[in-house]
Design a protein around this motif. Structure first.
Motif, PDB file in Angstrom:
ATOM      1  N   GLY A 152       0.805  -1.512   0.078  1.00 26.98           N
ATOM      2  CA  GLY A 152       0.235   0.334  -0.128  1.00 26.98           C
ATOM      3  C   GLY A 152       0.480   1.198   0.000  1.00 26.98           C
ATOM      4  N   THR A 153       2.157   0.766  -0.247  1.00 31.75           N
ATOM      5  CA  THR A 153       3.045   2.426   0.553  1.00 31.75           C
ATOM      6  C   THR A 153       2.784   3.268  -0.807  1.00 31.75           C
ATOM      7  OG1 THR A 153       4.769   0.950   0.347  1.00 31.75           O
ATOM      8  CG2 THR A 153       4.388   1.530   1.793  1.00 31.75           C
ATOM      9  N   GLU A 154       2.838   2.445  -1.313  1.00 30.00           N
ATOM     10  CA  GLU A 154       2.970   2.676  -3.529  1.00 30.00           C
ATOM     11  C   GLU A 154       2.249   2.877  -3.489  1.00 30.00           C
ATOM     12  OE1 GLU A 154       1.021  -0.913  -3.571  1.00 30.00           O
ATOM     13  OE2 GLU A 154       2.437  -0.153  -2.416  1.00 30.00           O
ATOM     14  N   ARG A 155       0.548   3.537  -2.777  1.00 25.44           N
ATOM     15  CA  ARG A 155      -0.257   4.515  -3.570  1.00 25.44           C
ATOM     16  C   ARG A 155      -0.220   5.514  -2.679  1.00 25.44           C
ATOM     17  NH1 ARG A 155      -2.711  -1.265  -3.303  1.00 25.44           N
ATOM     18  NH2 ARG A 155      -3.531  -0.254  -0.858  1.00 25.44           N
ATOM     19  N   VAL A 156       0.035   5.341  -1.753  1.00 25.17           N
ATOM     20  CA  VAL A 156       0.640   6.685  -0.631  1.00 25.17           C
ATOM     21  C   VAL A 156       1.009   7.305  -0.966  1.00 25.17           C
ATOM     22  CG1 VAL A 156       1.682   7.383   1.910  1.00 25.17           C
ATOM     23  CG2 VAL A 156      -0.003   5.803   1.675  1.00 25.17           C
ATOM     24  N   GLN A 157       2.597   7.412  -2.017  1.00 25.05           N
ATOM     25  CA  GLN A 157       3.455   8.214  -2.275  1.00 25.05           C
ATOM     26  C   GLN A 157       3.548   7.364  -3.620  1.00 25.05           C
ATOM     27  OE1 GLN A 157       5.905   9.756  -0.454  1.00 25.05           O
ATOM     28  NE2 GLN A 157       6.677  11.569  -1.415  1.00 25.05           N
ATOM     29  N   PRO A 158       3.736   7.295  -4.600  1.00 29.50           N
ATOM     30  CA  PRO A 158       3.684   6.812  -5.638  1.00 29.50           C
ATOM     31  C   PRO A 158       5.389   7.319  -6.079  1.00 29.50           C
ATOM     32  CG  PRO A 158       1.501   7.195  -6.189  1.00 29.50           C
ATOM     33  CD  PRO A 158       2.063   7.972  -4.839  1.00 29.50           C
ATOM     34  N   ILE A 159       5.800   6.855  -6.983  1.00 29.53           N
ATOM     35  CA  ILE A 159       6.869   6.781  -7.881  1.00 29.53           C
ATOM     36  C   ILE A 159       7.093   9.359  -8.498  1.00 29.53           C
ATOM     37  CG2 ILE A 159       9.455   6.804  -9.024  1.00 29.53           C
ATOM     38  CD1 ILE A 159       8.722   3.969  -8.296  1.00 29.53           C
ATOM     39  N   GLY A 160       7.600   9.632  -7.882  1.00 30.94           N
ATOM     40  CA  GLY A 160       7.644  10.782  -8.482  1.00 30.94           C
ATOM     41  C   GLY A 160       6.499  12.135  -7.853  1.00 30.94           C
ATOM     42  N   ALA A 161       5.804  11.478  -7.373  1.00 32.78           N
ATOM     43  CA  ALA A 161       4.638  12.067  -5.891  1.00 32.78           C
ATOM     44  C   ALA A 161       5.301  12.437  -4.673  1.00 32.78           C
ATOM     45  CB  ALA A 161       3.581  11.250  -5.704  1.00 32.78           C
ATOM     46  N   ARG A 162       5.081  14.521  -5.017  1.00 32.12           N
ATOM     47  CA  ARG A 162       5.831  15.441  -3.757  1.00 32.12           C
ATOM     48  C   ARG A 162       5.316  14.849  -3.138  1.00 32.12           C
ATOM     49  NH1 ARG A 162       9.649  18.969  -5.671  1.00 32.12           N
ATOM     50  NH2 ARG A 162       9.521  19.273  -7.925  1.00 32.12           N
TER      51      ARG A 162
END
Length: 222
Positions: A152-162
């Protein structure tokens, strides 16, 4: 003191906002050296793990997180320092060995050291092949390895998201793996490969991720 304060405040805020599911904390020894080996999906993994674990952790973070300028740079430096991060200059000759030496010193002092065997964040959600640094730490120190599965962490802060988003997060800690005996008759490279593959298999059982079957050589990100 700074670590304890940051962890207490951050943990309370995180639990209110994200209501994370945390399983298997009983597998982390209350004292003594231990290695946490986790999959790596997001920048925020390095925040989630220290906030979930009741013991003080050391982990490696790229030096750029400590060298920024202005308000944002100071905030990044303060945040990573308070969470127990150790700056490492990636790509520099000898940097990987130096990073492992930092881990070994911390383990020798009876601490908890966290590592991502994949090396960098997964670009597609699959679990990539582990690099053998985790095995070097385990075989040299004799410390048990606790596999960690993040989801779920990939949805909290996807690659490229600030900025982070609100999304469910799950952290699973598996039973400790003991590699302190049984590998002395093997060549060093072979022993490290076997240990690393066993660690990654344990992580995969916790996450259910599809195995990529190759190393993650993505240059961008971490």
């Amino acid at each position: 003191m700074l670590y304890d304060t940051a962890r207490t405040v951050g943990s309370r805020v995180g639990r209110v906002l994200y209501r994370p599911t945390i399983e298997g904390l009983e597998h982390i020894p209350a004292s003594g050296p231990v290695i946490l080996a986790a999959n790596h999906l997001s920048f925020c993994d390095s925040v989630v793990i220290p906030l979930a674990v009741p013991r003080r952790i050391r982990f490696l973070a790229k030096a750029e997180y400590f060298s920024g300028t202005g308000v944002r740079g100071r905030m990044s430096r303060a945040a990573f320092t308070s969470l127990g991060a150790v700056p490492v200059e990636r790509g520099r000759s000898g940097g990987a060995l130096e990073a492992l030496e930092i881990g070994l010193r911390w383990l020798k002092d009876g601490g908890v050291f966290s590592i991502y065997p994949e090396g960098t964040r997964s670009p597609d959600g699959r679990l990539y092949r582990g690099r053998t640094g985790v095995a070097h730490l385990a075989l040299t120190s004799g410390a048990p390895v606790v596999p960690v599965g993040l989801a779920g962490t990939e949805r909290v802060q996807p690659i490229g998201a600030r900025l982070p988003r609100i999304a469910p997060v799950t952290v699973r800690f598996g039973a400790p793996l003991d590699f302190s005996a049984g590998y002395g008759d093997l060549r060093t490279g072979r022993a490290r490969r076997l240990v690393t593959d066993e660690v990654m298999a344990a992580v995969q059982r916790l996450t259910g991720q599809e195995g990529a079957g190759t190393y993650n050589d993505r240059a961008a990100g971490e």
